[in-house]
Motif scaffolding. Structure first.
Motif, mmCIF file in Angstrom:
data_model
loop_
_atom_site.group_PDB
_atom_site.id
_atom_site.type_symbol
_atom_site.label_atom_id
_atom_site.label_comp_id
_atom_site.label_asym_id
_atom_site.label_seq_id
_atom_site.Cartn_x
_atom_site.Cartn_y
_atom_site.Cartn_z
ATOM 1 N N ALA A 102 -9.356 -7.162 -51.328
ATOM 2 C CA ALA A 102 -10.388 -6.675 -50.408
ATOM 3 C C ALA A 102 -11.734 -7.299 -50.735
ATOM 4 C CB ALA A 102 -10.466 -5.156 -50.480
ATOM 5 N N GLU A 103 -12.063 -7.380 -52.003
ATOM 6 C CA GLU A 103 -13.349 -7.960 -52.402
ATOM 7 C C GLU A 103 -13.450 -9.431 -52.038
ATOM 8 O OE1 GLU A 103 -14.605 -5.113 -56.161
ATOM 9 O OE2 GLU A 103 -13.420 -6.907 -56.539
ATOM 10 N N PRO A 121 -14.289 -3.627 -46.742
ATOM 11 C CA PRO A 121 -13.721 -4.055 -48.024
ATOM 12 C C PRO A 121 -14.268 -3.272 -49.205
ATOM 13 C CG PRO A 121 -15.281 -5.691 -47.199
ATOM 14 C CD PRO A 121 -15.065 -4.707 -46.088
ATOM 15 N N MET A 123 -8.351 -8.894 -46.154
ATOM 16 C CA MET A 123 -7.938 -7.552 -45.769
ATOM 17 C C MET A 123 -6.467 -7.503 -45.368
ATOM 18 S SD MET A 123 -10.595 -5.943 -46.514
ATOM 19 C CE MET A 123 -10.406 -4.297 -45.842
ATOM 20 N N GLY A 137 -12.262 -10.567 -49.331
ATOM 21 C CA GLY A 137 -12.241 -10.626 -47.876
ATOM 22 C C GLY A 137 -10.857 -10.776 -47.285
ATOM 23 N N ASP A 190 -11.880 -2.269 -41.660
ATOM 24 C CA ASP A 190 -12.402 -3.541 -42.154
ATOM 25 C C ASP A 190 -13.632 -3.340 -43.044
ATOM 26 O OD1 ASP A 190 -12.246 -6.265 -42.470
ATOM 27 O OD2 ASP A 190 -13.558 -6.714 -40.772
ATOM 28 N N ALA A 192 -4.666 -7.227 -48.588
ATOM 29 C CA ALA A 192 -4.836 -5.864 -49.101
ATOM 30 C C ALA A 192 -3.909 -4.908 -48.376
ATOM 31 C CB ALA A 192 -6.294 -5.429 -48.946
ATOM 32 N N ILE A 250 -9.336 -0.176 -45.243
ATOM 33 C CA ILE A 250 -8.594 -1.312 -44.695
ATOM 34 C C ILE A 250 -8.589 -1.279 -43.171
ATOM 35 C CG2 ILE A 250 -6.273 -2.306 -44.489
ATOM 36 C CD1 ILE A 250 -5.806 -1.448 -47.413
#
Length: 207
Positions: free
Chosen positions: A170-171, A115, A175, A173, A113, A178, A110
């Motif tokens: 995260a997948e 992911p 973040m 995008g 950056d 997340a 995280i």
């Protein structure tokens, strides 16, 4: 007997690919969810696994586990069904060390950056190994009650559920989203430790 997270000593492998876990304090928008119900085939395999675990237990612990309500046993089996990594050698302390390593890797993903690192690490955390004999042998005997073990539903969702949500964010995008779930996972870990482990290193032999 041993304290689930206090003595950190654990049991044997559950031959099959299914599960157990721990977490707490459900985060915003995440109610304490019951783990998904296993299929009949999974349930049969899980019941065989639990019988194998019971055979490893000392008589007093085995008696307590057998005396749990059907609802508590079903909850344990549903949680077990979410894990496909089992060990017949490592202890709960080993598992917690692995979880901590995945937690740090998740945070690093995280913060940098990344992911893919964040998602992969979060999913490993959610699908942590089950130690030898399962979770219950590492709890104090007084913790093996329907009332205490009912907390595992919210613990499971707070830690593992939010780890899966973090991976999904995260997948996609997201973040920031997340990152917002890290605190919920941490709160779950801390809450579970407070209930079952106590303060590490505290000795009853000290005044």
């Amino acid at each position: 007997m041993r304290n689930a997270f206090r003595a950190h000593r654990p049991p044997r492998r559950a031959i099959l690919a299914l599960s157990l876990a721990c977490g707490l304090l459900v985060g915003p928008g995440a109610s304490a969810q019951q783990p998904a119900k296993p299929t009949p085939e999974q349930m049969q395999a899980l019941q065989q696994m639990m019988q194998q675990q019971i055979q490893l237990m000392q008589p007093e612990l085995a008696q307590r586990v057998k005396g749990l309500s059907p609802e508590t046993k079903q909850l344990l089996l549903r949680i077990y069904s979410q894990h496909n990594r089992h060990s017949d050698r490592i202890t709960l302390r080993h598992v917690m060390h692995e979880v901590l390593a995945d937690y740090h890797s998740m945070n690093a993903g995280i913060l940098t950056d990344n992911p893919e690192q964040a998602a992969d690490s979060a999913r490993r955390l959610a699908n942590h190994r089950i130690p030898r004999g399962g979770l219950l042998p590492y709890l104090k005997l007084d913790d093996i009650t329907d009332e205490k073990l009912s907390a595992l539903a919210s613990f499971n969702d707070s830690v593992e559920g939010n780890a899966k949500r973090l991976a999904a964010a995260a997948e996609q995008g997201d973040m920031a989203g997340a990152a917002g779930l890290v605190g919920e996972i941490t709160a779950g870990c801390v809450g579970c430790h407070q209930m079952f482990r106590g303060v590490p290193g505290i000795s009853p032999l000290l005044k």
